[in-house]
Design an enzyme around this catalytic site. Structure first.
Site, mmCIF file in Angstrom:
data_model
loop_
_atom_site.group_PDB
_atom_site.id
_atom_site.type_symbol
_atom_site.label_atom_id
_atom_site.label_comp_id
_atom_site.label_asym_id
_atom_site.label_seq_id
_atom_site.Cartn_x
_atom_site.Cartn_y
_atom_site.Cartn_z
ATOM 1 N NE ARG A 1 1.028 -4.644 11.824
ATOM 2 C CZ ARG A 1 2.103 -4.342 11.094
ATOM 3 N NH1 ARG A 1 3.234 -4.952 11.318
ATOM 4 N NH2 ARG A 1 2.023 -3.428 10.154
ATOM 5 C CE LYS B 1 -2.201 -0.276 3.859
ATOM 6 N NZ LYS B 1 -1.867 -1.381 4.647
ATOM 7 N NE ARG C 1 7.606 -3.470 7.020
ATOM 8 C CZ ARG C 1 6.370 -3.008 6.859
ATOM 9 N NH1 ARG C 1 5.958 -2.643 5.658
ATOM 10 N NH2 ARG C 1 5.543 -2.946 7.868
ATOM 11 N NE ARG D 1 -4.614 -0.577 9.923
ATOM 12 C CZ ARG D 1 -3.480 -0.028 9.542
ATOM 13 N NH1 ARG D 1 -3.471 0.956 8.688
ATOM 14 N NH2 ARG D 1 -2.321 -0.463 10.003
ATOM 15 N NE ARG E 1 6.802 -0.864 11.478
ATOM 16 C CZ ARG E 1 5.884 -0.524 10.564
ATOM 17 N NH1 ARG E 1 6.229 0.199 9.529
ATOM 18 N NH2 ARG E 1 4.632 -0.891 10.698
HETATM 19 P P1 AMP Z 1 0.989 0.868 9.126
HETATM 20 O O1 AMP Z 1 2.267 1.621 8.930
HETATM 21 O O2 AMP Z 1 -0.155 1.372 8.281
HETATM 22 O O3 AMP Z 1 1.154 -0.631 9.033
HETATM 23 O O4 AMP Z 1 0.518 1.163 10.636
HETATM 24 C C1 AMP Z 1 1.331 0.784 11.721
HETATM 25 C C2 AMP Z 1 0.482 0.739 12.976
HETATM 26 O O5 AMP Z 1 -0.083 2.039 13.242
HETATM 27 C C3 AMP Z 1 -0.714 -0.193 12.928
HETATM 28 O O6 AMP Z 1 -0.385 -1.544 13.215
HETATM 29 C C4 AMP Z 1 -1.616 0.421 13.996
HETATM 30 O O7 AMP Z 1 -1.150 0.092 15.287
HETATM 31 C C5 AMP Z 1 -1.381 1.912 13.802
HETATM 32 N N1 AMP Z 1 -2.356 2.487 12.842
HETATM 33 C C6 AMP Z 1 -2.133 2.901 11.562
HETATM 34 N N2 AMP Z 1 -3.258 3.365 10.995
HETATM 35 C C7 AMP Z 1 -4.224 3.235 11.935
HETATM 36 C C8 AMP Z 1 -5.616 3.508 11.969
HETATM 37 N N3 AMP Z 1 -6.258 3.999 10.896
HETATM 38 N N4 AMP Z 1 -6.300 3.264 13.121
HETATM 39 C C9 AMP Z 1 -5.693 2.758 14.203
HETATM 40 N N5 AMP Z 1 -4.386 2.452 14.245
HETATM 41 C C10 AMP Z 1 -3.649 2.692 13.122
#
Ligand code: AMP
Length: 200
Positions: free
Chosen positions: A163, A13, A118, A84, A152
């Protein structure tokens, strides 16, 4: 155009959002990056969710996103990582009208393979992937900074499982809500971009 890019973690994404944003002149908003750019006490609070693979509470996430959208004057954007869950989708619908939603689909095994490979550089932010690409030139070291790479916490096996479970139970209904168009994410980056541009 107000565009949503949906898909599980590791589906590409972020990569696609950057490419599409620059192709179509949209602002790329990644809620993951937005959260990771917080500092001080707020960052400590955010990390307490992220590191365990949990979602940040909707109210907090929305407050940060709304601040960002306001700053950008609700201009044309591509949202990566939001909504989400259905509650977030409904709140977004009350702020703006979404024009199109794209789902980048990959099987669960591929998500696990990609995420567990990663590694990141703390200093310059470069991202490598020992399962896919780009691989670092020297094992475990950043090509640019020559310092050890780190994984991470939310890319570690237990957090990945959590997740994915959250993705299936909470994010899948969002795909239905927006009648998102499914794109096969298990192809080259270039082919995925082409497929997205075709449906846009
Ligand atoms: P990402 O980089 O999109 O994989 O996001 C990393 C982490 O940030 C996720 O696993 C969530 O803990 C948090 N996160 C990102 N976007 C959201 C969202 N829209 N709502 C809640 N938590 C989020």
């Amino acid at each position: 155009m107000k565009l949503l890019l949906l898909g599980p973690q590791g589906s590409g994404k972020g990569t696609q959002a950057k490419i599409i944003a620059s192709n179509l002149g949209l602002v790329h908003i990644s809620t993951g990056d937005l959260l990771r750019s917080a500092t001080g006490k707020l960052r400590v609070e955010i990390d307490s969710y992220i590191t365990h693979g949990n979602l940040v509470p909707d109210e907090l996430m929305l407050r940060l996103l709304d601040e960002k959208l306001k700053k950008l004057d609700y201009c044309n954007f591509i949202l990566d990582g939001f909504p989400r869950n259905l509650a977030q989708a409904k709140m977004l619908d009350s702020l703006v009208q979404v024009d199109k939603a794209i789902e980048i689909h990959i099987p669960d095994e591929e998500t696990v393979r990609r995420l567990s490979g990663r590694y990141n550089c703390k200093k310059c932010g470069a991202i490598y992937n020992i399962a896919t690409s780009p691989k670092p030139k020297k094992k475990g070291l950043c090509d640019i900074c020559n310092i050890p790479l780190y994984q991470r916490d939310d890319d570690k096996p237990e957090a990945i499982k959590k997740r994915l479970a959250i993705y299936h139970s909470e994010t899948s209904p969002v795909i239905v809500h927006y009648h998102a168009i499914r794109i096969n994410g298990n192809q080259s980056i270039e082919k995925v971009t082409q497929d997205i541009l075709k449906v846009l």
